[in-house]
Design a protein around this motif. Structure first.
Motif, PDB file in Angstrom:
ATOM      1  N   PRO A 163       0.830  -1.211   0.000  1.00  0.00           N
ATOM      2  CA  PRO A 163       0.000   0.000   0.000  1.00  0.00           C
ATOM      3  C   PRO A 163       0.864   1.262   0.000  1.00  0.00           C
ATOM      4  O   PRO A 163       1.784   1.389   0.806  1.00  0.00           O
ATOM      5  N   ARG A 164       0.562   2.188  -0.906  1.00  0.00           N
ATOM      6  CA  ARG A 164       1.264   3.460  -1.012  1.00  0.00           C
ATOM      7  C   ARG A 164       0.242   4.597  -1.111  1.00  0.00           C
ATOM      8  O   ARG A 164      -0.945   4.361  -1.217  1.00  0.00           O
ATOM      9  N   LEU A 165       0.725   5.836  -1.111  1.00  0.00           N
ATOM     10  CA  LEU A 165      -0.137   7.011  -1.172  1.00  0.00           C
ATOM     11  C   LEU A 165      -1.210   6.937  -0.088  1.00  0.00           C
ATOM     12  O   LEU A 165      -2.396   7.174  -0.329  1.00  0.00           O
ATOM     13  N   MET A 166      -0.776   6.612   1.116  1.00  0.00           N
ATOM     14  CA  MET A 166      -1.696   6.442   2.232  1.00  0.00           C
ATOM     15  C   MET A 166      -2.342   7.764   2.624  1.00  0.00           C
ATOM     16  O   MET A 166      -1.679   8.797   2.705  1.00  0.00           O
ATOM     17  N   LYS A 167      -3.653   7.733   2.856  1.00  0.00           N
ATOM     18  CA  LYS A 167      -4.386   8.923   3.263  1.00  0.00           C
ATOM     19  C   LYS A 167      -5.359   8.557   4.380  1.00  0.00           C
ATOM     20  O   LYS A 167      -6.055   7.545   4.296  1.00  0.00           O
ATOM     21  N   ILE A 168      -5.382   9.362   5.428  1.00  0.00           N
ATOM     22  CA  ILE A 168      -6.351   9.163   6.516  1.00  0.00           C
ATOM     23  C   ILE A 168      -7.649   9.877   6.145  1.00  0.00           C
ATOM     24  O   ILE A 168      -7.693  11.100   6.059  1.00  0.00           O
ATOM     25  N   LEU A 169      -8.695   9.113   5.897  1.00  0.00           N
ATOM     26  CA  LEU A 169     -10.000   9.696   5.575  1.00  0.00           C
ATOM     27  C   LEU A 169     -10.754  10.092   6.838  1.00  0.00           C
ATOM     28  O   LEU A 169     -11.409  11.141   6.878  1.00  0.00           O
ATOM     29  N   VAL A 170     -10.667   9.243   7.841  1.00  0.00           N
ATOM     30  CA  VAL A 170     -11.293   9.529   9.141  1.00  0.00           C
ATOM     31  C   VAL A 170     -10.287   9.166  10.222  1.00  0.00           C
ATOM     32  O   VAL A 170      -9.897   8.000  10.343  1.00  0.00           O
ATOM     33  N   SER A 171      -9.867  10.152  10.988  1.00  0.00           N
ATOM     34  CA  SER A 171      -8.901   9.906  12.057  1.00  0.00           C
ATOM     35  C   SER A 171      -9.589   9.325  13.286  1.00  0.00           C
ATOM     36  O   SER A 171     -10.775   9.562  13.525  1.00  0.00           O
ATOM     37  N   SER A 172      -8.813   8.590  14.059  1.00  0.00           N
ATOM     38  CA  SER A 172      -9.319   8.061  15.328  1.00  0.00           C
ATOM     39  C   SER A 172      -9.376   9.147  16.390  1.00  0.00           C
ATOM     40  O   SER A 172     -10.012   8.974  17.424  1.00  0.00           O
ATOM     41  N   GLY A 173      -8.667  10.244  16.123  1.00  0.00           N
ATOM     42  CA  GLY A 173      -8.558  11.295  17.128  1.00  0.00           C
ATOM     43  C   GLY A 173      -7.387  11.083  18.072  1.00  0.00           C
ATOM     44  O   GLY A 173      -7.097  11.931  18.923  1.00  0.00           O
ATOM     45  N   TYR A 174      -6.695   9.957  17.889  1.00  0.00           N
ATOM     46  CA  TYR A 174      -5.537   9.627  18.728  1.00  0.00           C
ATOM     47  C   TYR A 174      -4.387   9.290  17.788  1.00  0.00           C
ATOM     48  O   TYR A 174      -4.365   8.212  17.182  1.00  0.00           O
TER      49      TYR A 174
END
Length: 207
Positions: A163-174
């Motif tokens: 997996p590359r070009l990783m993007k956080i769509l929804v963060s855990s907040g932590y």
């Protein structure tokens, strides 16, 4: 002018440009045609701006004009990040404003059939993944945070099948949860046919 480069693993798109010659590039692996896009007969052209380094490698790739498909856009960007220009062909603007290239994904009659065969093989394996990795619970979560959390990640399978070009769509907040999810998923390895494919994966941490 349309230039078809040497094929890679999986389904392939077509590289086209009116401004560049193949001889400009020492390496220009063809962006793979995402499997799901081929199955649904999705076509489109992505225009990207490439900012280069002095050795000809791509430093940054941004999408100037979208294709209308997130999957095609991600596959094109992943592909051009592997390119390397002949340093003798560098222009001053390449190091600053960059140069534009187009990646065209054009369906053929055989692409949907190939995609169906790929997905059938994946179903026989049970997933798209040849090797899964371990997503570890951060030690700080158990002793300090003490709360569950979920992260939604989006990524594209690179030429190395990770997996590359990783993007956080929804963060855990932590942040430790977010980073642990990224580190764990980047260790996964997909089957060759899924190079260029994009995925959205939720990761939940529970104590």
């Amino acid at each position: 002018m349309r230039l078809v480069l040497l094929p890679f693993l999986g389904l392939l798109g077509v590289f086209s440009s009116s401004a560049l010659a193949v001889s400009d590039w020492l390496a220009a692996p063809q962006p793979p045609y995402p499997v799901i896009s081929a199955l649904h007969k999705t076509s489109g052209t992505v225009t990207l701006r490439l900012v280069l380094q002095e050795d000809g490698r791509v430093k940054k790739a941004t999408i100037e004009r979208e294709s209308g498909s997130d999957r095609l856009d991600a596959a094109a960007r992943m592909g051009v990040l592997q390119w390397r220009l002949n340093p003798a062909r560098l222009r001053a603007a390449d190091l600053g404003t960059g140069r534009l290239v187009e990646i065209e994904f054009k369906k053929t009659e055989s692409d949907p059939k190939m995609a169906q065969a790929v997905l059938l093989r994946a179903g026989q394996h049970g997933s798209a993944w040849e090797h899964g990795g371990t997503i570890r619970l951060p030690g700080s979560a158990r002793f300090h945070h003490r709360k569950p959390g979920s992260v939604l990640l989006q990524f594209t399978i690179g030429f190395d099948r990770h997996p590359r070009l990783m993007k956080i769509l929804v963060s855990s907040g932590y942040p430790p949860y977010d980073q642990a999810a990224i580190d764990g998923i980047e260790s996964w390895k997909a089957f060759p046919q899924f190079v260029g494919e994009s995925f959205k994966v939720p990761v939940t941490f529970s104590l």
